[in-house]
Design a protein around this motif. Sequence first.
Motif, PDB file in Angstrom:
ATOM      1  N   TYR A 178      16.358  12.706   9.345  1.00  0.00           N
ATOM      2  CA  TYR A 178      15.335  13.795   8.467  1.00  0.00           C
ATOM      3  C   TYR A 178      14.132  13.883   8.703  1.00  0.00           C
ATOM      4  O   TYR A 178      13.496  14.448   8.733  1.00  0.00           O
ATOM      5  CB  TYR A 178      16.129  13.803   7.705  1.00  0.00           C
ATOM      6  N   GLY A 179      13.605  12.519   9.583  1.00  0.00           N
ATOM      7  CA  GLY A 179      12.150  12.486   9.605  1.00  0.00           C
ATOM      8  C   GLY A 179      12.515  11.676   7.337  1.00  0.00           C
ATOM      9  O   GLY A 179      12.149  12.642   6.612  1.00  0.00           O
ATOM     10  N   SER A 180      11.166  10.838   7.539  1.00  0.00           N
ATOM     11  CA  SER A 180      10.553  10.626   5.988  1.00  0.00           C
ATOM     12  C   SER A 180      10.099  11.082   5.114  1.00  0.00           C
ATOM     13  O   SER A 180      10.550  11.845   3.775  1.00  0.00           O
ATOM     14  CB  SER A 180       9.928   9.189   6.216  1.00  0.00           C
ATOM     15  N   LEU A 181       9.177  11.819   5.890  1.00  0.00           N
ATOM     16  CA  LEU A 181       8.110  13.181   4.604  1.00  0.00           C
ATOM     17  C   LEU A 181       9.139  14.378   4.070  1.00  0.00           C
ATOM     18  O   LEU A 181       9.289  14.815   3.038  1.00  0.00           O
ATOM     19  CB  LEU A 181       7.345  13.556   5.772  1.00  0.00           C
ATOM     20  N   ARG A 182      10.184  14.188   4.840  1.00  0.00           N
ATOM     21  CA  ARG A 182      11.350  15.831   4.215  1.00  0.00           C
ATOM     22  C   ARG A 182      11.776  15.392   3.621  1.00  0.00           C
ATOM     23  O   ARG A 182      12.440  15.660   2.055  1.00  0.00           O
ATOM     24  CB  ARG A 182      11.727  16.368   5.707  1.00  0.00           C
ATOM     25  N   VAL A 183      12.241  13.657   3.725  1.00  0.00           N
ATOM     26  CA  VAL A 183      13.390  13.345   2.251  1.00  0.00           C
ATOM     27  C   VAL A 183      13.015  13.204   1.192  1.00  0.00           C
ATOM     28  O   VAL A 183      13.056  12.935   0.230  1.00  0.00           O
ATOM     29  CB  VAL A 183      13.432  11.683   3.219  1.00  0.00           C
ATOM     30  N   ILE A 184      11.655  12.225   1.394  1.00  0.00           N
ATOM     31  CA  ILE A 184      10.894  11.969   0.463  1.00  0.00           C
ATOM     32  C   ILE A 184      10.446  13.203  -0.243  1.00  0.00           C
ATOM     33  O   ILE A 184       9.757  13.395  -2.056  1.00  0.00           O
ATOM     34  CB  ILE A 184       9.578  10.868   0.803  1.00  0.00           C
ATOM     35  N   ALA A 185       9.538  14.253  -0.066  1.00  0.00           N
ATOM     36  CA  ALA A 185       9.247  15.044  -0.869  1.00  0.00           C
ATOM     37  C   ALA A 185      10.726  16.272  -1.180  1.00  0.00           C
ATOM     38  O   ALA A 185      10.656  16.759  -2.692  1.00  0.00           O
ATOM     39  CB  ALA A 185       8.863  16.679   0.272  1.00  0.00           C
ATOM     40  N   THR A 186      12.044  16.301  -0.843  1.00  0.00           N
ATOM     41  CA  THR A 186      13.011  16.701  -0.703  1.00  0.00           C
ATOM     42  C   THR A 186      13.183  15.678  -2.225  1.00  0.00           C
ATOM     43  O   THR A 186      13.434  16.261  -4.049  1.00  0.00           O
ATOM     44  CB  THR A 186      14.327  16.418  -0.088  1.00  0.00           C
ATOM     45  N   GLY A 197      -2.378   4.702  -0.015  1.00  0.00           N
ATOM     46  CA  GLY A 197      -3.695   5.665   0.697  1.00  0.00           C
ATOM     47  C   GLY A 197      -2.856   7.068   0.291  1.00  0.00           C
ATOM     48  O   GLY A 197      -1.769   7.690   0.382  1.00  0.00           O
ATOM     49  N   ALA A 198      -4.013   7.852   0.287  1.00  0.00           N
ATOM     50  CA  ALA A 198      -3.719   8.937  -0.271  1.00  0.00           C
ATOM     51  C   ALA A 198      -4.106   9.347   0.983  1.00  0.00           C
ATOM     52  O   ALA A 198      -4.583   8.969   1.514  1.00  0.00           O
ATOM     53  CB  ALA A 198      -5.290   9.235  -0.744  1.00  0.00           C
ATOM     54  N   LEU A 199      -3.571  10.847   1.494  1.00  0.00           N
ATOM     55  CA  LEU A 199      -3.756  11.042   2.896  1.00  0.00           C
ATOM     56  C   LEU A 199      -3.576  10.548   3.940  1.00  0.00           C
ATOM     57  O   LEU A 199      -3.373  11.218   5.201  1.00  0.00           O
ATOM     58  CB  LEU A 199      -5.297  12.283   2.351  1.00  0.00           C
ATOM     59  N   GLY A 200      -2.483  10.289   4.060  1.00  0.00           N
ATOM     60  CA  GLY A 200      -1.712   9.100   5.209  1.00  0.00           C
ATOM     61  C   GLY A 200      -0.997  10.922   5.274  1.00  0.00           C
ATOM     62  O   GLY A 200      -0.834  11.770   4.985  1.00  0.00           O
ATOM     63  N   SER A 201       0.058  10.331   6.068  1.00  0.00           N
ATOM     64  CA  SER A 201       1.044  10.839   6.603  1.00  0.00           C
ATOM     65  C   SER A 201       1.759  12.280   6.081  1.00  0.00           C
ATOM     66  O   SER A 201       1.935  12.539   5.783  1.00  0.00           O
ATOM     67  CB  SER A 201       1.937  10.713   8.454  1.00  0.00           C
ATOM     68  N   THR A 202       2.486  11.023   5.225  1.00  0.00           N
ATOM     69  CA  THR A 202       3.356  11.095   4.010  1.00  0.00           C
ATOM     70  C   THR A 202       2.511  12.144   3.100  1.00  0.00           C
ATOM     71  O   THR A 202       3.042  12.841   1.698  1.00  0.00           O
ATOM     72  CB  THR A 202       3.460   9.708   3.132  1.00  0.00           C
ATOM     73  N   GLY A 203       0.972  12.186   3.092  1.00  0.00           N
ATOM     74  CA  GLY A 203       0.967  12.995   1.972  1.00  0.00           C
ATOM     75  C   GLY A 203       0.230  14.543   2.991  1.00  0.00           C
ATOM     76  O   GLY A 203      -1.093  14.739   2.611  1.00  0.00           O
ATOM     77  N   SER A 226       1.192  -1.553   0.146  1.00  0.00           N
ATOM     78  CA  SER A 226       0.086   0.266   0.033  1.00  0.00           C
ATOM     79  C   SER A 226       0.857   1.338  -0.221  1.00  0.00           C
ATOM     80  O   SER A 226       1.523   1.431   0.910  1.00  0.00           O
ATOM     81  CB  SER A 226      -1.101  -0.189   1.015  1.00  0.00           C
ATOM     82  N   ALA A 227       0.757   1.729  -1.438  1.00  0.00           N
ATOM     83  CA  ALA A 227       2.065   3.145  -1.639  1.00  0.00           C
ATOM     84  C   ALA A 227       0.961   4.228  -1.056  1.00  0.00           C
ATOM     85  O   ALA A 227       0.141   4.876  -1.410  1.00  0.00           O
ATOM     86  CB  ALA A 227       2.184   3.217  -2.774  1.00  0.00           C
ATOM     87  N   PHE A 228       1.897   5.306  -0.022  1.00  0.00           N
ATOM     88  CA  PHE A 228       1.147   6.915   0.028  1.00  0.00           C
ATOM     89  C   PHE A 228       2.081   7.219  -0.092  1.00  0.00           C
ATOM     90  O   PHE A 228       3.058   7.773   0.149  1.00  0.00           O
ATOM     91  CB  PHE A 228       1.491   6.798   1.760  1.00  0.00           C
ATOM     92  N   PRO A 229       1.618   8.584  -1.106  1.00  0.00           N
ATOM     93  CA  PRO A 229       2.401   9.492  -1.509  1.00  0.00           C
ATOM     94  C   PRO A 229       1.800  10.908  -1.188  1.00  0.00           C
ATOM     95  O   PRO A 229       1.076  10.867  -0.552  1.00  0.00           O
ATOM     96  CB  PRO A 229       1.294   9.700  -2.571  1.00  0.00           C
ATOM     97  N   LEU A 230       2.711  11.439  -1.431  1.00  0.00           N
ATOM     98  CA  LEU A 230       2.825  13.398  -1.041  1.00  0.00           C
ATOM     99  C   LEU A 230       2.278  13.847  -1.877  1.00  0.00           C
ATOM    100  O   LEU A 230       1.067  12.981  -2.938  1.00  0.00           O
ATOM    101  CB  LEU A 230       3.845  14.109  -1.650  1.00  0.00           C
ATOM    102  N   THR A 231       1.186  14.761  -1.163  1.00  0.00           N
ATOM    103  CA  THR A 231       0.376  15.417  -1.564  1.00  0.00           C
ATOM    104  C   THR A 231       1.204  16.661  -1.484  1.00  0.00           C
ATOM    105  O   THR A 231       0.979  17.751  -0.918  1.00  0.00           O
ATOM    106  CB  THR A 231      -0.647  15.979  -0.589  1.00  0.00           C
ATOM    107  N   PRO A 232       2.081  17.048  -3.042  1.00  0.00           N
ATOM    108  CA  PRO A 232       2.770  18.242  -3.253  1.00  0.00           C
ATOM    109  C   PRO A 232       1.602  18.953  -3.466  1.00  0.00           C
ATOM    110  O   PRO A 232       0.601  19.093  -3.527  1.00  0.00           O
ATOM    111  CB  PRO A 232       2.950  17.774  -4.615  1.00  0.00           C
ATOM    112  N   LEU A 233       2.220  20.039  -2.966  1.00  0.00           N
ATOM    113  CA  LEU A 233       1.353  21.481  -3.150  1.00  0.00           C
ATOM    114  C   LEU A 233       2.863  22.242  -4.209  1.00  0.00           C
ATOM    115  O   LEU A 233       3.817  22.333  -4.402  1.00  0.00           O
ATOM    116  CB  LEU A 233       1.581  22.537  -1.996  1.00  0.00           C
TER     117      LEU A 233
END
Length: 296
Positions: free
Chosen positions: A250-258, A39-45, A6-13
């Motif tokens: 750095y936290g997974s969200l920041r790394v994936i966003a970068t 998985g839309a709108l999880g923590s990564t989203g 189950s893949a959780f993508p970013l919600t990029p702005l």
Amino acid sequence: MFTGLSAFPLTPLRDGKVDENAFVGLIENLVSAEVDSIGALGSTGSYAYLNREERRLAAQLAVGAAGDVPVIVGIGAVATRDVLLLAEDAQAAGASALLLAPVSYQALRADEVFELYETVAHRVSLPLVVYDNPGTTHFQFTDELHGRIAALPNIASIKIPAVPADPAQASARVTSLRAVIPSHVSIGVSGDAAAGNGLNAGCELWYSVMGGLFPRTARALVKASRSGQAERGLEESARLEPLWALFREYGSLRVIATAAEILGHAATNCLPLPLKGLDGPSTQRVAQVVQTLQLA
């Protein structure tokens, strides 16, 4: 829906608004990679940073672009009334399931968390995933509470935190939880570095951060773990240790966003303020790891 990846993508702005084209591009990449669910709108989203209209839009975009791939939409919010409104929006958008974390400002008690899930479970018509993530919610589920919640209608899966690194302890953790929940409720591991260990220990699926951007690499890990060759899954996870190290630092969200920004999948500064991606030498480290590991 509740097996495999189950893949959780970013919600990029972009300029403070949901970047519709970038988000749809991420969803289409997951579809192309044949993930088992999205998985839309999880923590990564970044669900907690978006308002109702932004979340409604993201749910609609995800379902519209996902085709036949099931979309699990996050509906967590501080107030139960808002959770119910978000559930209505997700159901209207065509979501296949809902993901609910016990979000709070004041620390929640176990009876309050049970009542939250009880209220939602009786008000929705879709499968509901229990989001156990003490790192963000600061609430610790007990197995007894999981068992009570899992007996409610519509509860379909539990997204658990990372299992212990020791394989025996990981197996014991999953076994102890499985003993108190119905057989139809799946157990999914999160905490990407623990994915191989969790799948080997008996988790039916991996709720994955990195899978939202690098689904083919994530699928390879799942395939290795699910093929009856446990060591192959652990070897693939060990190969990805440089990425896990960045997540820890750095936290997974920041790394994936970068990484998404580096690869052109999202505009610069794609996270909702006050969150920021990485810059300078940190960005260079992310770029080097993406290239060295050949993440895809």
